[in-house]
Design an enzyme around this catalytic site. Structure first.
Site, mmCIF file in Angstrom:
data_model
loop_
_atom_site.group_PDB
_atom_site.id
_atom_site.type_symbol
_atom_site.label_atom_id
_atom_site.label_comp_id
_atom_site.label_asym_id
_atom_site.label_seq_id
_atom_site.Cartn_x
_atom_site.Cartn_y
_atom_site.Cartn_z
ATOM 1 N N ASN A 100 0.794 -1.223 0.000
ATOM 2 C CA ASN A 100 0.000 0.000 0.000
ATOM 3 C C ASN A 100 0.830 1.278 0.000
ATOM 4 O O ASN A 100 0.349 2.337 -0.368
ATOM 5 C CB ASN A 100 -0.957 0.025 1.200
ATOM 6 C CG ASN A 100 -0.252 -0.233 2.507
ATOM 7 O OD1 ASN A 100 0.443 -1.248 2.655
ATOM 8 N ND2 ASN A 100 -0.393 0.657 3.463
ATOM 9 N N GLN A 127 -4.929 -3.902 -1.812
ATOM 10 C CA GLN A 127 -4.519 -2.988 -2.890
ATOM 11 C C GLN A 127 -4.522 -3.687 -4.252
ATOM 12 O O GLN A 127 -4.349 -3.038 -5.278
ATOM 13 C CB GLN A 127 -3.123 -2.403 -2.605
ATOM 14 C CG GLN A 127 -3.034 -1.587 -1.327
ATOM 15 C CD GLN A 127 -3.832 -0.287 -1.365
ATOM 16 O OE1 GLN A 127 -4.217 0.198 -2.430
ATOM 17 N NE2 GLN A 127 -4.107 0.284 -0.194
ATOM 18 N N SER A 177 -11.151 -5.248 0.767
ATOM 19 C CA SER A 177 -11.924 -4.194 1.410
ATOM 20 C C SER A 177 -12.657 -3.358 0.361
ATOM 21 O O SER A 177 -12.078 -3.015 -0.673
ATOM 22 C CB SER A 177 -10.956 -3.302 2.199
ATOM 23 O OG SER A 177 -11.655 -2.283 2.848
ATOM 24 N N ALA A 178 -13.918 -3.007 0.649
ATOM 25 C CA ALA A 178 -14.733 -2.295 -0.346
ATOM 26 C C ALA A 178 -14.295 -0.850 -0.560
ATOM 27 O O ALA A 178 -14.344 -0.343 -1.684
ATOM 28 C CB ALA A 178 -16.202 -2.318 0.094
ATOM 29 N N HIS A 179 -13.847 -0.181 0.510
ATOM 30 C CA HIS A 179 -13.628 1.265 0.357
ATOM 31 C C HIS A 179 -12.371 1.617 -0.432
ATOM 32 O O HIS A 179 -12.135 2.782 -0.753
ATOM 33 C CB HIS A 179 -13.652 1.976 1.719
ATOM 34 C CG HIS A 179 -12.456 1.792 2.587
ATOM 35 N ND1 HIS A 179 -11.449 2.725 2.664
ATOM 36 C CD2 HIS A 179 -12.104 0.808 3.434
ATOM 37 C CE1 HIS A 179 -10.531 2.312 3.533
ATOM 38 N NE2 HIS A 179 -10.904 1.149 4.015
ATOM 39 N N THR A 225 -25.449 -9.506 12.381
ATOM 40 C CA THR A 225 -26.299 -9.285 11.203
ATOM 41 C C THR A 225 -25.485 -8.613 10.095
ATOM 42 O O THR A 225 -24.817 -7.611 10.336
ATOM 43 C CB THR A 225 -27.507 -8.401 11.592
ATOM 44 O OG1 THR A 225 -28.166 -9.041 12.684
ATOM 45 C CG2 THR A 225 -28.467 -8.230 10.434
ATOM 46 N N CYS A 255 1.230 5.433 9.980
ATOM 47 C CA CYS A 255 2.253 5.440 11.029
ATOM 48 C C CYS A 255 3.295 6.519 10.807
ATOM 49 O O CYS A 255 4.172 6.720 11.625
ATOM 50 C CB CYS A 255 2.933 4.079 11.103
ATOM 51 S SG CYS A 255 1.753 2.813 11.485
HETATM 52 N N1 PLP Z 1 -4.326 -3.793 4.183
HETATM 53 C C1 PLP Z 1 -3.889 -2.848 3.333
HETATM 54 C C2 PLP Z 1 -2.777 -3.177 2.399
HETATM 55 C C3 PLP Z 1 -4.448 -1.575 3.346
HETATM 56 O O1 PLP Z 1 -3.997 -0.638 2.510
HETATM 57 C C4 PLP Z 1 -5.491 -1.306 4.250
HETATM 58 C C5 PLP Z 1 -6.078 0.040 4.332
HETATM 59 O O2 PLP Z 1 -5.504 0.970 4.844
HETATM 60 C C6 PLP Z 1 -5.938 -2.332 5.093
HETATM 61 C C7 PLP Z 1 -5.324 -3.560 5.036
HETATM 62 C C8 PLP Z 1 -7.059 -2.125 6.054
HETATM 63 O O3 PLP Z 1 -8.276 -2.100 5.367
HETATM 64 P P1 PLP Z 1 -9.628 -1.682 6.128
HETATM 65 O O4 PLP Z 1 -9.634 -0.193 6.163
HETATM 66 O O5 PLP Z 1 -10.729 -2.240 5.292
HETATM 67 O O6 PLP Z 1 -9.577 -2.291 7.466
#
Ligand code: PLP
Length: 384
Positions: free
Chosen positions: A144, A173, A193-195, A237, A325
């Site tokens: 990421n 990613q 992850s959807a977002h 749910t 971080c």
């Molecule tokens: N793993 C990676 C590589 C990510 O970039 C992120 C998001 O910051 C996550 C995990 C965490 O995803 P979520 O926000 O759906 O918990």
């Protein structure tokens, strides 16, 4: 007008997803676990989404569990999986790093090259030494912060030699951006992850293949016990509307030729970057990189990452200092990116790097504007 170049952090909701969210929020309210018509109607949306993902990822629908986010998916698998040894990398997302540490299991931290990619000899020697143990490798597909891509095919081939090896991969990613065909990849678990793909926040999924599900009775080790939803893997749910919207987001990316659009923007960004060299230096690999993710530093400016992020923000451009971080601590001391440090970048470069991450909804004009503005910022704050 804001130029949003922080798509690895999160993305704007796609318009087709927005429409679905608003119509389903109004029309679908039943509990998907109720047996009456409203319940069945809601359940249909979840099962359609599950079928869509099973076709998209080439796996069984019964191998997919919807969760609240990828952090939950990673926490679940890494804390629950009964491994004797977990092999992972210091460049993983913090939800993986912290889950692995909290699991209480023995950990081997991989040795890495300059792009955070594993050194095969190190991995293979630790596998040889633990051939009689149940070993779990947890390695993200695309990073990421720096965008480098781990070779999942190589990992999955190692399973032919080491029968007690299991593989989990954070594919947050990678989804919609890298080839993710689970019928050709012999891996046991992935999280998404959807977002990150123009869907809503608060929805994720985990794929757990039949072998890992069965042999390990992972169901009994759920993080959330309760009504037994999601086949007992994840009680609570389900987020019906969010799950349907997640599937729509991935569908829409495919229908909109999202990857082709993103690759064209990526190529243009690299072209302009080359023309501007040596003003902006690419820390990420040029090739074998998640399209749209660029980790960079300004060679001729004294600005630290967060200062540069804020200067760009003043001009209407959203980028990031790389990782959650890498932030200003209360005492204003700057913490450099742990990912860049693990790749061997100097403290000086790690402290002044930023991440630019594009999506298919960006355009060429925004890239031109970004380069013009960053050039101005660099000349305003030259090296001392
Ligand atoms: N793993 C990676 C590589 C990510 O970039 C992120 C998001 O910051 C996550 C995990 C965490 O995803 P979520 O926000 O759906 O918990």
């Amino acid at each position: 007008m804001t130029i949003y170049f922080d798509n690895a952090a999160t993305t704007q909701i796609d318009s087709s997803v927005q429409e679905l969210l608003s119509s389903l929020s109004r029309d679908v309210f039943g509990n998907p676990n109720s047996i009456h018509s409203e319940g069945r109607k809601a359940r249909k949306y979840i099962e359609e989404a599950r079928t869509f993902f099973s076709e998209y990822l080439s796996c069984e629908a019964s191998e997919l569990v919807f969760t609240s986010c990828a952090s939950e998916s990673n926490n679940y698998f890494l804390k629950s999986f009964p491994a004797d040894l977990i092999i992972t990398s210091p460049t993983e997302h913090s939800c993986v790093l912290e889950s692995v540490k909290a699991s209480g299991k023995k950990i081997h931290w991989l040795k890495l090259d300059q792009y955070g990619l594993l050194i095969k000899e190190d991995l293979e020697s630790i596998l040889e030494a633990n051939a009689d143990k149940k070993v779990l490798i947890s390695l993200m597909y695309g990073n990421n912060e720096i965008g480098s891509i781990n070779d999942l095919q190589y990992l999955s081939e190692l399973k032919l030699k080491f029968s007690n090896l299991f593989i989990h991969s954070d594919c947050v990613q990678a989804l919609t951006k890298l080839d993710l065909n689970l019928s050709t990849l012999n891996i046991d678990s992935i999280s998404c992850s959807a977002h990150k793909v123009h869907g809503p926040k608060g929805v994720g999924l985990i794929y757990i293949n039949k072998k890992a599900q069965g042999i390990l009775s992972l169901k009994n080790l759920a993080l959330i016990h309760g009504g037994g939803q999601e086949s007992g893997f994840r009680s609570g749910t389900q987020n019906v509307v969010g799950i349907a919207a997640f599937a729509q987001a991935v569908k829409s990316s495919k229908e909109d030729s999202g990857l082709e659009k993103l690759k064209a923007l990526d190529a243009y960004f690299l072209k302009i970057l080359d023309e501007k060299n040596p003003l902006l230096i690419l820390n990420s690999p040029r090739e074998k990189r998640v399209p749209g993710i660029f980790n960079l530093h300004l060679a001729n400016s004294r600005l630290k990452s967060e200062e540069l992020v804020l200067q760009l923000d003043l001009k209407g451009i959203c980028v990031s200092s790389g990782s959650a971080c890498s932030s200003l601590k209360g005492d204003s001391q700057i913490i450099s990116s742990y990912v860049l440090r693990a790749c061997g970048f100097s403290a000086e470069i790690s402290e002044k790097s930023i991440r630019v991450s594009l999506s298919r909804h960006n355009n060429l004009d925004e890239i031109d504007t970004f380069f013009k503005i960053i050039e101005g910022v660099a000349s305003k704050f030259p090296l001392e």
